[in-house]
Each structure stands twice: as structure tokens, then as C-alpha cells.
Design an enzyme around this catalytic site. Structure first.
Site, PDB file in Angstrom:
ATOM      1  N   GLU A 255      -6.362   4.632   8.011  1.00 22.26           N
ATOM      2  CA  GLU A 255      -6.258   6.073   7.663  1.00 22.26           C
ATOM      3  C   GLU A 255      -7.485   6.774   7.008  1.00 22.26           C
ATOM      4  O   GLU A 255      -7.884   7.925   7.208  1.00 22.26           O
ATOM      5  CB  GLU A 255      -5.032   6.183   6.736  1.00 22.26           C
ATOM      6  CG  GLU A 255      -3.824   6.222   7.498  1.00 22.26           C
ATOM      7  CD  GLU A 255      -2.480   5.565   6.670  1.00 22.26           C
ATOM      8  OE1 GLU A 255      -2.472   5.581   5.559  1.00 22.26           O
ATOM      9  OE2 GLU A 255      -1.671   5.133   7.388  1.00 22.26           O
TER      10      GLU A 255
ATOM     11  N   SER B  78       3.937  -2.112   9.946  1.00 24.25           N
ATOM     12  CA  SER B  78       5.455  -2.350  10.227  1.00 24.25           C
ATOM     13  C   SER B  78       6.050  -3.814   9.796  1.00 24.25           C
ATOM     14  O   SER B  78       7.168  -4.097  10.350  1.00 24.25           O
ATOM     15  CB  SER B  78       5.813  -1.975  11.500  1.00 24.25           C
ATOM     16  OG  SER B  78       5.526  -0.526  11.727  1.00 24.25           O
TER      17      SER B  78
ATOM     18  N   GLY C 292       3.002   2.271  10.703  1.00 27.76           N
ATOM     19  CA  GLY C 292       3.884   3.226  10.195  1.00 27.76           C
ATOM     20  C   GLY C 292       4.648   3.777  11.707  1.00 27.76           C
ATOM     21  O   GLY C 292       5.197   4.971  11.909  1.00 27.76           O
TER      22      GLY C 292
ATOM     23  N   HIS D  45      -9.099   1.245   5.046  1.00 31.95           N
ATOM     24  CA  HIS D  45      -7.962   1.505   5.837  1.00 31.95           C
ATOM     25  C   HIS D  45      -8.068   2.216   6.957  1.00 31.95           C
ATOM     26  O   HIS D  45      -8.968   3.170   7.049  1.00 31.95           O
ATOM     27  CB  HIS D  45      -6.842   1.880   4.814  1.00 31.95           C
ATOM     28  CG  HIS D  45      -5.618   2.020   5.459  1.00 31.95           C
ATOM     29  ND1 HIS D  45      -4.997   2.693   6.201  1.00 31.95           N
ATOM     30  CD2 HIS D  45      -4.565   1.043   5.148  1.00 31.95           C
ATOM     31  CE1 HIS D  45      -3.994   2.458   6.531  1.00 31.95           C
ATOM     32  NE2 HIS D  45      -3.483   1.257   6.008  1.00 31.95           N
TER      33      HIS D  45
ATOM     34  N   GLU E 243      -4.929  -4.877  10.533  1.00 34.69           N
ATOM     35  CA  GLU E 243      -3.755  -4.001  10.820  1.00 34.69           C
ATOM     36  C   GLU E 243      -4.214  -3.300  12.073  1.00 34.69           C
ATOM     37  O   GLU E 243      -4.851  -2.315  12.114  1.00 34.69           O
ATOM     38  CB  GLU E 243      -3.835  -3.045   9.535  1.00 34.69           C
ATOM     39  CG  GLU E 243      -3.598  -3.731   8.025  1.00 34.69           C
ATOM     40  CD  GLU E 243      -3.093  -2.534   7.355  1.00 34.69           C
ATOM     41  OE1 GLU E 243      -1.961  -2.807   6.700  1.00 34.69           O
ATOM     42  OE2 GLU E 243      -3.899  -1.620   7.041  1.00 34.69           O
TER      43      GLU E 243
ATOM     44  N   ASN F 169       0.800  -1.332   0.046  1.00 37.09           N
ATOM     45  CA  ASN F 169      -0.005   0.111  -0.121  1.00 37.09           C
ATOM     46  C   ASN F 169       0.872   1.158   0.011  1.00 37.09           C
ATOM     47  O   ASN F 169       1.523   1.575   1.036  1.00 37.09           O
ATOM     48  CB  ASN F 169      -1.004   0.015   1.220  1.00 37.09           C
ATOM     49  CG  ASN F 169      -1.587   1.219   1.403  1.00 37.09           C
ATOM     50  OD1 ASN F 169      -1.753   2.054   0.534  1.00 37.09           O
ATOM     51  ND2 ASN F 169      -2.269   1.306   2.511  1.00 37.09           N
TER      52      ASN F 169
ATOM     53  N   LYS G  90       0.173   4.462  -0.161  1.00 36.40           N
ATOM     54  CA  LYS G  90      -0.319   5.552   0.400  1.00 36.40           C
ATOM     55  C   LYS G  90      -0.166   6.809  -0.559  1.00 36.40           C
ATOM     56  O   LYS G  90      -0.168   6.541  -1.661  1.00 36.40           O
ATOM     57  CB  LYS G  90       0.122   5.679   1.831  1.00 36.40           C
ATOM     58  CG  LYS G  90       0.089   4.484   2.712  1.00 36.40           C
ATOM     59  CD  LYS G  90       0.064   4.431   4.004  1.00 36.40           C
ATOM     60  CE  LYS G  90       0.025   3.184   4.899  1.00 36.40           C
ATOM     61  NZ  LYS G  90       0.070   3.150   6.252  1.00 36.40           N
TER      62      LYS G  90
END
Ligand code: 13P
Length: 267
Positions: A105, A223, A184, A103, A178, A9, A11
Site C-alpha cells: 500500500e 488474507s 484484503g 508495504h 505479501e 498490521n 493499517k
């Protein structure tokens, strides 16, 4: 035996140059590793999810390569006055085969609710001519985990979609677990922590449809790096990864692909 999926991904990172270089570089390294293996062929799937402007280029570039292309988001609507949105038919026309849904985010920064994510999933199922595989992302925050709510949060995120589309719709879908606290941050869930939640997700699906539970790929994200991919993916219910930062670089994404290849050879 489920086939591993190694997905990147990107992003909001990348460029036209990076799209070409990364796809060529990763394909070359994956082919080289597979050629040296007993199987002599790639026995897992690779997926890249670049930003929307590069999807068409990525799909063209990967046409003769064993790399699939996915979008990071899609509209729940078929067409119409929805400024800034992209439809499933459009993604399909330019060669996308997967789409990430929900996701963290998108949930946190863009206010995507469980209801909206379920609508997007339903749109994927309804639009059989587009045949785009939804990758449903779910996961708990640090606060959820610390208060012992991991399973309840993950279950509620899953239920929102299952209640809308039915379990049969998961026949052609991927789930990405996730944990938000591992995205991140450099902090990865331990293989045991990740396995525990993956097993919970699979058991939940098993209660509804054992064939789907057995078949569905549940990938881990948060990660993932070349140094931890092998150990994570070796867990019984982890079928690959959804990789952010480490998917932006040929060496690190290839390192994760190579760890996957090695795992397959050793099992
Ligand atoms: P990182 O691999 O950068 O932690 O990101 C994970 C992720 O959000 C993939 O969708």
C-alpha cells in the site's frame, strides 16, 4: 529452528480503546493456550503494528506482556524539516521494536520506490542505538503473476535493498512475502504457492550468505485467517504471518496465534 512471528498490521484502523482491548485480549488468549501446552510458555513472537498515534500506548500496555510493537512506516531521515514524518529514534523512544517497510500500500498508494525503501532499510541498519528491526515487505501483483514474473519482481525488490545495505544487514531483519493480489481480497495464496516463493527468497539469500538465509524469518501475508494459518505456517520456509484484516479482532488474531501454538506442539 526459527521462531514463528505472528504480526498484525492494523493499517489505518483502530482507536485507543481497541489498542488496549486487543493487546490485553490477545495476550490473555495466547498465555492460556501456552499454559496448556507442553512448553508451558509462549514459544513464538507476537507483534502488533497499530497506527502511529497509538504506538506509545500500545508499547506501554504491552510492557509486561509478550507482545512487541511495531510501526507501519518510518522516515529515512534522522531529523529535520520533514513535516508529517516520524524518525527511528522517536519510534525507539516510545518502545517500538519493529517497523514495516515497503508495504504494497505504501508502494502503490504513496509512491514509495525501491530506492526509498532501501534508504529506509539503510537508516534502520545505521541507527544501531534505535535497534528497530525492519520488516521488508515484497510481493507481486496479479498481473506480474499472470505473466510469469513473480520471481523476477520479488528478486528485484530484494536486490534493491541488498545492493544498498549488503546481505549482512539482513542478520536482524524480517521479510514479509505479501502477494498483492491476496491482500484484503479474501483470496489467499495456496500453501504450495506461498512456499514456492518463500523457498525462492531463501535460496536467493542462501546464495549470498547461508547463515543469514537459515536464520531469517520470512513471513507470509495476504488474507491469513485462523482457518488457513496452520496450513500456511506448516510450510518449510514460512515462519509466520503478517496479518491485516484478521488482526483487528481478538478472536481472529488469537485464532491465528493458537494455530501457531498447535503447529509448534505438533512438530
Ligand atoms: P489482509 O490480511 O487483510 O489480506 O492484509 C494483509 C496485509 O496487507 C498485511 O500487511
Amino acid at each position: 529452528m526459527r521462531r514463528f512471528l505472528v504480526a498484525g498490521n492494523w493499517k489505518m484502523h483502530g482507536s485507543s480503546e481497541m489498542t488496549a482491548d486487543l493487546i490485553s485480549g490477545v495476550a490473555r488468549r495466547a498465555f492460556d493456550a501456552a499454559r496448556l501446552s507442553e512448553q508451558k510458555e509462549l514459544s513464538y513472537d507476537i507483534l502488533v503494528c497499530p497506527p502511529a498515534p497509538y504506538l506509545g500506548q500500545a508499547a506501554n500496555h504491552s510492557e509486561s506482556l509478550p507482545i512487541a510493537v511495531g510501526a507501519q512506516n518510518v522516515s529515512q531521515h534522522e531529523s529535520g524539516a520533514f513535516t508529517g514524518e516520524v524518525s527511528l529514534a522517536m519510534l525507539s523512544e516510545i518502545g517500538c521494536e519493529y517497523v514495516l517497510l515497503g508495504h504494497s500500500e505504501r508502494r502503490e498508494l504513496f509512491g514509495e520506490s525501491d530506492t526509498l525503501i532501501a534508504e529506509k532499510f539503510a537508516a534502520c541498519v545505521a541507527n544501531s542505538s534505535a535497534s528497530i528491526v525492519p520488516v521488508l515487505c515484497i510481493g507481486e501483483t496479479l498481473e506480474d503473476r499472470q505473466s510469469g514474473d513473480t520471481e523476477a519482481v520479488v528478486e528485484a525488490q530484494l536486490d534493491a535493498v541488498i545492493n544498498k545495505v549488503g546481505i549482512a544487514a539482513f542478520d536482524n531483519a524480517v521479510i514479509a512475502y505479501e502477494p498483492v493480489w491476496a491482500i484484503g481480497t479474501g483470496e489467499t495464496a495456496s500453501p504450495e504457492q506461498a512456499q514456492e516463493v518463500h523457498a525462492f527468497i531463501r535460496a536467493k539469500l542462501n546464495g549470498l550468505d547461508s547463515a543469514i538465509a537459515d536464520k531469517i524469518r520470512i513471513v507470509y501475508g495476504g488474507s491469513v485467517k485462523p482457518s488457513n494459518a496452520g496450513e500456511l505456517f506448516a510450510q518449510k520456509d514460512i515462519d509466520g504471518g503478517l496479518i491485516g484484516g484478521a488482526s483487528l479482532d481478538v478472536d481472529s488474531f488469537s485464532g491465528i496465534c493458537e494455530a501457531t501454538q498447535k503447529l509448534i506442539e505438533n512438530t
